[in-house]
Design a protein around this motif. Structure first.
Motif, PDB file in Angstrom:
ATOM      1  N   GLU A  35      -7.891 -30.320  19.862  1.00 49.02           N
ATOM      2  CA  GLU A  35      -8.720 -30.158  18.801  1.00 49.02           C
ATOM      3  C   GLU A  35      -8.763 -31.138  17.947  1.00 49.02           C
ATOM      4  OE1 GLU A  35     -11.187 -28.073  18.575  1.00 49.02           O
ATOM      5  OE2 GLU A  35     -10.614 -27.041  20.384  1.00 49.02           O
ATOM      6  N   ARG A  36      -8.718 -32.416  18.449  1.00 51.02           N
ATOM      7  CA  ARG A  36      -8.889 -33.584  17.626  1.00 51.02           C
ATOM      8  C   ARG A  36     -10.423 -34.050  17.669  1.00 51.02           C
ATOM      9  NH1 ARG A  36      -5.357 -38.424  18.982  1.00 51.02           N
ATOM     10  NH2 ARG A  36      -6.662 -39.391  17.244  1.00 51.02           N
ATOM     11  N   ASP A  37     -11.318 -33.585  16.848  1.00 54.50           N
ATOM     12  CA  ASP A  37     -12.652 -33.807  16.680  1.00 54.50           C
ATOM     13  C   ASP A  37     -13.459 -33.307  18.022  1.00 54.50           C
ATOM     14  OD1 ASP A  37     -12.504 -35.113  14.197  1.00 54.50           O
ATOM     15  OD2 ASP A  37     -11.776 -36.943  15.065  1.00 54.50           O
ATOM     16  N   GLY A  38     -12.725 -32.116  18.593  1.00 50.97           N
ATOM     17  CA  GLY A  38     -13.643 -31.559  19.710  1.00 50.97           C
ATOM     18  C   GLY A  38     -12.942 -31.905  20.970  1.00 50.97           C
ATOM     19  N   TYR A  39     -11.873 -32.840  20.985  1.00 47.33           N
ATOM     20  CA  TYR A  39     -11.296 -33.409  22.328  1.00 47.33           C
ATOM     21  C   TYR A  39      -9.963 -32.644  22.387  1.00 47.33           C
ATOM     22  CZ  TYR A  39     -15.268 -36.433  21.429  1.00 47.33           C
ATOM     23  OH  TYR A  39     -16.542 -37.030  21.703  1.00 47.33           O
ATOM     24  N   THR A  40      -9.394 -32.796  23.658  1.00 51.59           N
ATOM     25  CA  THR A  40      -7.912 -32.238  23.793  1.00 51.59           C
ATOM     26  C   THR A  40      -7.617 -33.494  24.867  1.00 51.59           C
ATOM     27  OG1 THR A  40      -8.352 -29.973  24.053  1.00 51.59           O
ATOM     28  CG2 THR A  40      -6.565 -30.900  25.156  1.00 51.59           C
ATOM     29  N   PHE A  41      -6.400 -34.033  24.431  1.00 51.01           N
ATOM     30  CA  PHE A  41      -5.776 -35.511  25.090  1.00 51.01           C
ATOM     31  C   PHE A  41      -4.730 -34.718  25.729  1.00 51.01           C
ATOM     32  CE2 PHE A  41      -8.276 -36.843  21.461  1.00 51.01           C
ATOM     33  CZ  PHE A  41      -8.376 -38.297  21.664  1.00 51.01           C
TER      34      PHE A  41
END
Length: 94
Positions: A81-87
């Motif tokens: 949930e980093r600005d709509g992304y999963t790393f």
């Protein structure tokens, strides 16, 4: 990449992106990046958060860890949930 779903992937201020490429991993579009930060080199598969919301961190780590991209024995980290992304980060080298 302005029309790409990955156009707004956040990058930490002191991180340098060595290479970045959109591709497909399993059934999902991903952004594959190689980066450096404070003397560490690593790689990331960046998913759209909604695409992998149904998977817990362990499932994501198993799925990515089974890929030929990941060096055997490499540790993996998941950041969600980093600005709509999963790393999913891997292949850390000092």
């Amino acid at each position: 990449m302005s029309d790409s779903p990955f156009a707004n992937v956040p990058v930490e201020e002191d991180t340098r992106i060595v290479s970045s490429r959109e591709t497909i991993f399993g059934d999902w579009p991903v952004l594959y990046q190689v980066w450096t930060w404070e003397g560490i080199r690593a790689e990331s598969l960046i998913f759209l958060a909604d695409d992998v919301a149904h998977l817990d961190d362990e499932a994501l780590e198993r799925m990515v860890g089974a890929s030929p991209l990941v060096t055997p024995g490499s540790s993996l980290t998941v950041a969600r949930e980093r600005d709509g992304y999963t790393f999913v980060n891997f292949n850390f080298e000092h």
